[in-house]
Motif scaffolding. Structure first.
Motif, PDB file in Angstrom:
ATOM      1  N   THR A  91      20.698   8.326   7.959  1.00 36.34           N
ATOM      2  CA  THR A  91      19.396   8.395   7.426  1.00 36.34           C
ATOM      3  C   THR A  91      18.237   8.482   8.260  1.00 36.34           C
ATOM      4  O   THR A  91      18.337   8.088   9.390  1.00 36.34           O
ATOM      5  CB  THR A  91      19.288   7.278   6.212  1.00 36.34           C
ATOM      6  N   ALA A  92      17.132   8.900   7.573  1.00 41.61           N
ATOM      7  CA  ALA A  92      16.066   9.001   8.356  1.00 41.61           C
ATOM      8  C   ALA A  92      15.348   7.455   8.363  1.00 41.61           C
ATOM      9  O   ALA A  92      15.019   7.274   9.469  1.00 41.61           O
ATOM     10  CB  ALA A  92      14.857   9.513   7.303  1.00 41.61           C
ATOM     11  N   GLY A  93      15.886   6.405   7.781  1.00 42.17           N
ATOM     12  CA  GLY A  93      15.596   5.084   7.949  1.00 42.17           C
ATOM     13  C   GLY A  93      16.009   4.696   9.572  1.00 42.17           C
ATOM     14  O   GLY A  93      15.573   3.931  10.237  1.00 42.17           O
ATOM     15  N   THR A  94      17.445   5.067   9.586  1.00 43.76           N
ATOM     16  CA  THR A  94      18.081   4.495  10.768  1.00 43.76           C
ATOM     17  C   THR A  94      17.648   5.368  11.870  1.00 43.76           C
ATOM     18  O   THR A  94      17.487   4.634  13.166  1.00 43.76           O
ATOM     19  CB  THR A  94      19.585   5.026  10.696  1.00 43.76           C
ATOM     20  N   ARG A  95      17.291   6.437  11.736  1.00 44.31           N
ATOM     21  CA  ARG A  95      16.706   7.140  12.918  1.00 44.31           C
ATOM     22  C   ARG A  95      15.413   6.663  13.367  1.00 44.31           C
ATOM     23  O   ARG A  95      15.043   6.390  14.616  1.00 44.31           O
ATOM     24  CB  ARG A  95      16.228   8.502  12.704  1.00 44.31           C
ATOM     25  N   ASP A  96      14.359   6.489  12.433  1.00 50.83           N
ATOM     26  CA  ASP A  96      13.196   5.741  12.873  1.00 50.83           C
ATOM     27  C   ASP A  96      13.644   4.242  13.503  1.00 50.83           C
ATOM     28  O   ASP A  96      12.650   3.927  14.295  1.00 50.83           O
ATOM     29  CB  ASP A  96      12.149   5.618  11.567  1.00 50.83           C
ATOM     30  N   TRP A  97      14.245   3.417  13.013  1.00 48.97           N
ATOM     31  CA  TRP A  97      14.561   2.268  13.354  1.00 48.97           C
ATOM     32  C   TRP A  97      15.116   2.375  14.711  1.00 48.97           C
ATOM     33  O   TRP A  97      14.521   1.698  15.720  1.00 48.97           O
ATOM     34  CB  TRP A  97      15.669   1.618  12.590  1.00 48.97           C
ATOM     35  N   LEU A  98      15.996   3.248  15.136  1.00 44.31           N
ATOM     36  CA  LEU A  98      16.578   3.666  16.431  1.00 44.31           C
ATOM     37  C   LEU A  98      15.352   3.978  17.559  1.00 44.31           C
ATOM     38  O   LEU A  98      15.221   3.420  18.631  1.00 44.31           O
ATOM     39  CB  LEU A  98      17.491   4.458  16.691  1.00 44.31           C
ATOM     40  N   ILE A  99      14.646   4.729  17.002  1.00 43.49           N
ATOM     41  CA  ILE A  99      13.421   5.143  17.573  1.00 43.49           C
ATOM     42  C   ILE A  99      12.737   4.128  18.312  1.00 43.49           C
ATOM     43  O   ILE A  99      12.241   3.994  19.470  1.00 43.49           O
ATOM     44  CB  ILE A  99      12.635   6.290  17.096  1.00 43.49           C
TER      45      ILE A  99
END
Length: 515
Positions: free
Chosen positions: A41-49
């Protein structure tokens, strides 16, 4: 680049984060090759970044940067893996598929139950497009089976209430051709190494995916012989991985057994079927999987997590019942009336946590919501309202505000004004209840029309709560059908509240006070 594979399993994504950071920190032989990280998800992407920036800054200098890392979603990865370099070119992508569906359903509404009566035809087409997209991503065997004329799921016959999907999918298939799911299944076992190197340059990491189909695992196993692959998966029940490795699900999930039936923990029996199937597939394809153990915290939440990790029943031993009785705050359930009140309670709970724990920051908090479209209009006015910092009980400190960002919001097919009109009719059709009126007032077009900012909304909400507004314009409104409330009872109506508010404005207070 030497082909290799590593698979890691942990109870939380936080445990896997340092491993991914260590992998990204190691330089590639070719500095121009990217690292590819597939996220759900986009949420996982933003959290990882955000988190990787801290993990890579080992010395705390603030100079670490995350660059040349491409984050892909599952369908985008599927398309690249089978040789389609640009996901936007895929006619089966949701953004393009919804228009094809809209055209077909407008011409023949009988293809989808309820489409003829849908208030928003495009929104209905959007939801069906998302459904077909999920089939291609997580269950590609199903569209591949449908393509050859078999009306199955994918081996058991479709239930009567699902057969319309088969007919509609075939209508779409006749217009735009071979689906992503079909191509994905066809590519399995026939990958061209040169094409893979062009489509998937650099290292490939799969992080946090919660569902794997037999086709996806088979493709990953084949890719591991062609490139550098690492899979990071969250699985809460580490004790059962060895047992799951011996389970052969074949190519068709859910056709002959339900792994969740063997679980002792009721939460696992109810919610873990997809996760158990995915772990059975992964652990069998990658037998050298590394499992990271977590140390359970001595809290109610820690006890719950431990019972899941070891697949234990939720019975609390007598000597540990004091943990539940004392209520340590690690696991809370709040009963609230209406969406507005839910967001208010959430805001207060978060503020208490932030005040009690100086090491906790807003960036560490994620709120999961099953119906973000309903709650999103309330988040800004309620959670984003300014408040004064309380110092020793005196709320005269600095003005503070919770930083809020809404992510993973489903693509909206209506305009803000249309949402406001729909909310207006909803409020009028539901007795003009306070919660419905506040939801209407929270919408951006309404607040802009009446020049109400976040602080103003909080003030209006406080006034209406203090005035004890419940529902109905006045006693006459309540007495009419369909309410048929006894006449003469005005308490809690908007008329009484407005009269009290006007009286309060006209009558001068004997002492100065803040409004």
């Amino acid at each position: 680049m030497t082909p290799s594979s590593q698979v890691f399993s942990a109870q939380s994504a936080q445990q896997l984060l340092p491993l991914l950071a260590e992998r990204l920190r190691a330089p590639l032989a070719d500095p121009f090759l990217p690292d590819i990280v597939v996220v759900p998800t986009a949420g996982t992407r933003d959290w990882l970044i955000e988190q990787l920036g801290h993990e890579l800054d080992a010395n705390g200098t603030g100079e670490a940067i995350l660059t040349n890392v491409h984050f892909w979603f599952p369908n985008e990865f599927n398309l690249h893996a089978i040789g389609t370099e640009r996901a936007a070119d895929d006619p089966w992508s949701v953004k393009r598929l919804r228009w094809t569906l809209l055209g077909l359903l407008t011409a023949d509404p009988s293809l989808a139950p309820g489409f003829a009566d849908a208030k928003s035809p495009l929104a209905t087409a959007q939801r069906i497009a998302e459904l077909f997209d999920r089939y291609s991503v997580y269950r590609p065997e199903m569209p591949a089976t449908w393509a050859v004329g078999t009306q199955a799921d994918p081996v058991t016959p479709l239930r009567p209430d699902k057969q319309w999907q088969y007919a509609l999918w075939h209508a779409v298939h006749s217009v735009i051709g071979v689906s992503t799911g079909e191509r994905f299944i066809a590519a399995r076992g026939h990958l061209d190494p040169a094409a893979v190197q062009r489509a998937l340059p650099g290292r490939l990491s799969i992080f946090g995916l919660d569902a794997y189909s037999p086709a996806k695992v088979s493709l990953l196993a084949e890719l591991s012989t062609l490139l550098d692959l690492a899979v990071y998966t969250v699985f809460p029940t580490s004790d059962r991985i060895t047992d799951l490795r011996s389970v052969d699900l074949g190519d068709e999930l859910r056709s002959h057994l339900d792994l969740a039936n063997d679980m002792h923990n009721p939460l696992l029996r109810s919610w873990s079927r997809a996760g158990l199937e995915s772990m059975a597939l992964l652990s069998r394809a990658f037998p050298k999987m590394q499992t990271l153990e977590a140390v359970a915290a001595p809290t109610v939440l820690g006890r719950l997590q431990q019972s899941i990790a070891h697949d234990e029943s939720l019975a609390i031993p007598p000597h540990k019942k004091s943990v539940l009785e004392n209520g340590d705050g690690s696991f809370e359930v709040h009963l609230c009336h209406g969406p507005t009140r839910q967001v208010e309670v959430l805001r207060d709970a978060l503020l208490h946590r932030l005040a009690a724990d100086p090491t906790l920051h807003p960036r560490d908090i994620i709120v999961i919501c099953p119906d973000i479209e309903t709650y999103a209009p309330l988040v800004g006015p309620v959670m984003g309202a300014e408040f004064r910092e309380s110092i020793e009980g005196d709320a005269t400190g600095a003005r503070l505000q919770l930083p809020i960002a809404i992510i993973d919001k489903t693509t909206s097919t209506s305009t803000p004004v249309a949402d406001a009109v729909a909310a207006l009719f909803d409020a009028v059709g539901n007795r003009l209840e306070l919660s419905k009126v506040l939801e209407l007032l929270a919408l951006e077009p309404v607040r802009r029309k009446f020049a109400i900012n976040e602080d103003g909304f909080a003030t209006v909400e406080r006034w209406l709560t203090d005035l004890q507004v419940h529902w109905g314009i006045d006693d006459t409104y309540r007495a009419t059908a369909p309410w048929n409330y006894p006449a003469g009872i005005e308490a809690g109506t908007w008329r009484i509240a407005i009269d009290r508010l006007i009286n309060g404005i006209l009558v001068q207070s004997p002492e100065d006070r803040e409004t």
